[in-house]
Design a protein around this motif. Structure first.
Motif, PDB file in Angstrom:
ATOM      1  N   ASP A 138      -1.896 -39.259  25.493  1.00 22.25           N
ATOM      2  CA  ASP A 138      -1.314 -39.365  24.159  1.00 22.25           C
ATOM      3  C   ASP A 138      -2.459 -39.505  23.159  1.00 22.25           C
ATOM      4  O   ASP A 138      -3.009 -40.597  22.979  1.00 22.25           O
ATOM      5  CB  ASP A 138      -0.375 -40.575  24.080  1.00 22.25           C
ATOM      6  N   VAL A 139      -2.835 -38.400  22.529  1.00 27.73           N
ATOM      7  CA  VAL A 139      -3.972 -38.409  21.607  1.00 27.73           C
ATOM      8  C   VAL A 139      -3.687 -39.326  20.418  1.00 27.73           C
ATOM      9  O   VAL A 139      -4.570 -40.033  19.936  1.00 27.73           O
ATOM     10  CB  VAL A 139      -4.290 -36.969  21.144  1.00 27.73           C
ATOM     11  N   GLY A 140      -2.438 -39.337  19.924  1.00 23.68           N
ATOM     12  CA  GLY A 140      -2.077 -40.206  18.802  1.00 23.68           C
ATOM     13  C   GLY A 140      -2.286 -41.670  19.127  1.00 23.68           C
ATOM     14  O   GLY A 140      -2.815 -42.439  18.323  1.00 23.68           O
ATOM     15  N   GLN A 141      -1.879 -42.075  20.337  1.00 28.70           N
ATOM     16  CA  GLN A 141      -2.056 -43.463  20.756  1.00 28.70           C
ATOM     17  C   GLN A 141      -3.540 -43.802  20.870  1.00 28.70           C
ATOM     18  O   GLN A 141      -3.981 -44.873  20.469  1.00 28.70           O
ATOM     19  CB  GLN A 141      -1.347 -43.677  22.092  1.00 28.70           C
ATOM     20  N   HIS A 142      -4.314 -42.858  21.409  1.00 31.97           N
ATOM     21  CA  HIS A 142      -5.759 -43.061  21.527  1.00 31.97           C
ATOM     22  C   HIS A 142      -6.397 -43.222  20.140  1.00 31.97           C
ATOM     23  O   HIS A 142      -7.240 -44.092  19.936  1.00 31.97           O
ATOM     24  CB  HIS A 142      -6.375 -41.877  22.265  1.00 31.97           C
ATOM     25  N   ALA A 143      -5.976 -42.376  19.182  1.00 29.40           N
ATOM     26  CA  ALA A 143      -6.514 -42.458  17.817  1.00 29.40           C
ATOM     27  C   ALA A 143      -6.160 -43.800  17.184  1.00 29.40           C
ATOM     28  O   ALA A 143      -6.995 -44.429  16.527  1.00 29.40           O
ATOM     29  CB  ALA A 143      -5.981 -41.308  16.972  1.00 29.40           C
ATOM     30  N   ARG A 144      -4.905 -44.258  17.370  1.00 29.37           N
ATOM     31  CA  ARG A 144      -4.507 -45.564  16.824  1.00 29.37           C
ATOM     32  C   ARG A 144      -5.347 -46.687  17.415  1.00 29.37           C
ATOM     33  O   ARG A 144      -5.751 -47.615  16.710  1.00 29.37           O
ATOM     34  CB  ARG A 144      -3.022 -45.809  17.073  1.00 29.37           C
ATOM     35  N   ALA A 145      -5.632 -46.605  18.726  1.00 27.86           N
ATOM     36  CA  ALA A 145      -6.455 -47.630  19.371  1.00 27.86           C
ATOM     37  C   ALA A 145      -7.863 -47.645  18.783  1.00 27.86           C
ATOM     38  O   ALA A 145      -8.440 -48.713  18.543  1.00 27.86           O
ATOM     39  CB  ALA A 145      -6.506 -47.385  20.884  1.00 27.86           C
ATOM     40  N   LEU A 146      -8.431 -46.450  18.540  1.00 20.19           N
ATOM     41  CA  LEU A 146      -9.767 -46.383  17.928  1.00 20.19           C
ATOM     42  C   LEU A 146      -9.771 -46.970  16.523  1.00 20.19           C
ATOM     43  O   LEU A 146     -10.713 -47.664  16.118  1.00 20.19           O
ATOM     44  CB  LEU A 146     -10.257 -44.936  17.903  1.00 20.19           C
ATOM     45  N   ILE A 147      -8.704 -46.695  15.752  1.00 19.65           N
ATOM     46  CA  ILE A 147      -8.614 -47.235  14.388  1.00 19.65           C
ATOM     47  C   ILE A 147      -8.513 -48.751  14.429  1.00 19.65           C
ATOM     48  O   ILE A 147      -9.181 -49.455  13.660  1.00 19.65           O
ATOM     49  CB  ILE A 147      -7.418 -46.603  13.649  1.00 19.65           C
ATOM     50  N   GLU A 148      -7.682 -49.284  15.336  1.00 20.98           N
ATOM     51  CA  GLU A 148      -7.547 -50.744  15.448  1.00 20.98           C
ATOM     52  C   GLU A 148      -8.867 -51.388  15.846  1.00 20.98           C
ATOM     53  O   GLU A 148      -9.237 -52.452  15.328  1.00 20.98           O
ATOM     54  CB  GLU A 148      -6.453 -51.079  16.455  1.00 20.98           C
ATOM     55  N   GLU A 149      -9.596 -50.746  16.758  1.00 18.60           N
ATOM     56  CA  GLU A 149     -10.901 -51.264  17.164  1.00 18.60           C
ATOM     57  C   GLU A 149     -11.869 -51.267  15.978  1.00 18.60           C
ATOM     58  O   GLU A 149     -12.611 -52.234  15.758  1.00 18.60           O
ATOM     59  CB  GLU A 149     -11.454 -50.412  18.304  1.00 18.60           C
ATOM     60  N   ALA A 150     -11.862 -50.185  15.173  1.00 17.39           N
ATOM     61  CA  ALA A 150     -12.736 -50.124  13.995  1.00 17.39           C
ATOM     62  C   ALA A 150     -12.351 -51.181  12.979  1.00 17.39           C
ATOM     63  O   ALA A 150     -13.216 -51.772  12.325  1.00 17.39           O
ATOM     64  CB  ALA A 150     -12.661 -48.730  13.376  1.00 17.39           C
ATOM     65  N   GLU A 151     -11.050 -51.463  12.832  1.00 11.30           N
ATOM     66  CA  GLU A 151     -10.610 -52.516  11.903  1.00 11.30           C
ATOM     67  C   GLU A 151     -11.120 -53.878  12.351  1.00 11.30           C
ATOM     68  O   GLU A 151     -11.538 -54.694  11.535  1.00 11.30           O
ATOM     69  CB  GLU A 151      -9.084 -52.525  11.806  1.00 11.30           C
ATOM     70  N   ARG A 152     -11.067 -54.134  13.660  1.00  9.92           N
ATOM     71  CA  ARG A 152     -11.567 -55.419  14.176  1.00  9.92           C
ATOM     72  C   ARG A 152     -13.063 -55.572  13.917  1.00  9.92           C
ATOM     73  O   ARG A 152     -13.547 -56.659  13.648  1.00  9.92           O
ATOM     74  CB  ARG A 152     -11.270 -55.538  15.675  1.00  9.92           C
ATOM     75  N   ARG A 153     -13.804 -54.455  14.014  1.00 14.50           N
ATOM     76  CA  ARG A 153     -15.255 -54.505  13.752  1.00 14.50           C
ATOM     77  C   ARG A 153     -15.563 -54.619  12.263  1.00 14.50           C
ATOM     78  O   ARG A 153     -16.689 -54.877  11.880  1.00 14.50           O
ATOM     79  CB  ARG A 153     -15.930 -53.251  14.315  1.00 14.50           C
ATOM     80  N   GLY A 154     -14.571 -54.365  11.399  1.00 13.90           N
ATOM     81  CA  GLY A 154     -14.790 -54.456   9.952  1.00 13.90           C
ATOM     82  C   GLY A 154     -15.322 -53.176   9.343  1.00 13.90           C
ATOM     83  O   GLY A 154     -15.904 -53.196   8.257  1.00 13.90           O
ATOM     84  N   THR A 155     -15.123 -52.049  10.028  1.00 15.45           N
ATOM     85  CA  THR A 155     -15.636 -50.769   9.535  1.00 15.45           C
ATOM     86  C   THR A 155     -15.005 -50.385   8.202  1.00 15.45           C
ATOM     87  O   THR A 155     -15.653 -49.777   7.357  1.00 15.45           O
ATOM     88  CB  THR A 155     -15.356 -49.658  10.579  1.00 15.45           C
ATOM     89  N   PHE A 156     -13.751 -50.768   8.001  1.00 21.67           N
ATOM     90  CA  PHE A 156     -13.032 -50.346   6.799  1.00 21.67           C
ATOM     91  C   PHE A 156     -13.128 -51.361   5.661  1.00 21.67           C
ATOM     92  O   PHE A 156     -12.464 -51.203   4.640  1.00 21.67           O
ATOM     93  CB  PHE A 156     -11.555 -50.088   7.123  1.00 21.67           C
ATOM     94  N   GLU A 157     -13.929 -52.403   5.816  1.00 21.44           N
ATOM     95  CA  GLU A 157     -14.064 -53.399   4.753  1.00 21.44           C
ATOM     96  C   GLU A 157     -14.611 -52.750   3.485  1.00 21.44           C
ATOM     97  O   GLU A 157     -15.578 -52.008   3.530  1.00 21.44           O
ATOM     98  CB  GLU A 157     -15.011 -54.523   5.187  1.00 21.44           C
ATOM     99  N   GLY A 158     -13.980 -53.015   2.374  1.00 20.72           N
ATOM    100  CA  GLY A 158     -14.439 -52.472   1.097  1.00 20.72           C
ATOM    101  C   GLY A 158     -13.962 -51.060   0.820  1.00 20.72           C
ATOM    102  O   GLY A 158     -14.268 -50.495  -0.222  1.00 20.72           O
ATOM    103  N   ASN A 159     -13.206 -50.471   1.733  1.00 19.07           N
ATOM    104  CA  ASN A 159     -12.683 -49.120   1.504  1.00 19.07           C
ATOM    105  C   ASN A 159     -11.473 -49.229   0.567  1.00 19.07           C
ATOM    106  O   ASN A 159     -10.483 -49.859   0.906  1.00 19.07           O
ATOM    107  CB  ASN A 159     -12.261 -48.494   2.839  1.00 19.07           C
TER     108      ASN A 159
END
Length: 200
Positions: free
Chosen positions: A48-69
């Motif tokens: 499930d590519v969509g599920q994989h993409a959501r998991a990557l986004i959640e992981e990036a959010e935990r790392r703070g990649t989207f802070e200030g966006n």
């Protein structure tokens, strides 16, 4: 599994094998990063590519990649539910006021929006006619070009109608200027002011 499905399955396996060989040779030459290749393979093997993409986004959010966006969790600006593949370049051109490199469709659309103001700055009817004819010629030429990019939806301008509207706007502007001058004259009295006096 019928014959068509079996044939398609064989073609997919052959394509994956050729892709694998190509990637391996590129890694050996050093032109591909092995970590990126591993991640891409993992993504291709995910069911499930969509599920994989959501998991990557959640992981990036935990790392703070989207802070200030500024668009984090929001709809992209200008996205009204219709997919526009050129949204990012349109936004960049508008944000940075880039001129001269926009696709003809975008450049003509912007010029069309500002054309009345440009015409109002002209004082001779012949100049107005020349500008309108040049604009129409460029719209027709852009419609004939097959260079890709967004379609040209800018309408042609009816030259005689535009000249009539230009005259009406000009007369309204002159009348407004005359009224303003009359009001100023009334405020300072009927006689014009003298800026010099005679010496006796």
């Amino acid at each position: 599994m019928n014959d068509v499905d079996a044939r398609m399955d064989r073609l997919r396996r052959a394509a994956r094998y050729r892709y694998q060989q190509l990637v391996d040779s590129e890694i050996e030459r050093g032109s591909l990063d092995p970590d990126e290749v591993r991640e891409e393979r993992r993504l291709l093997q995910a069911r499930d590519v969509g599920q994989h993409a959501r998991a990557l986004i959640e992981e990036a959010e935990r790392r703070g990649t989207f802070e200030g966006n500024p668009y984090h969790g929001k709809r992209l600006p200008g996205n009204d539910g219709h997919h526009d593949p050129d949204w990012w370049i349109k936004a960049k051109i508008e944000r940075e006021e880039i001129t001269g490199i926009a696709p003809p469709a975008l450049a003509l659309r912007k010029e069309d929006a500002e054309l009345d103001e440009h015409l109002d700055a002209l004082s001779a009817e012949a100049d107005v006619r020349d500008v309108l004819e040049d604009f129409n010629a460029r719209v027709k030429e852009a419609r004939r070009q097959l260079l890709g990019g967004p379609p040209v939806v800018t309408p042609l301008r009816e030259v005689d109608d535009e000249i009539t509207r230009w005259r009406d706007r000009r007369e309204a502007r002159l009348a407004s200027d005359a009224r303003a001058a009359a009001e100023r004259a009334a405020a300072f009295g009927d006689r014009p002011r003298r800026w010099w006096r005679r010496r006796r």
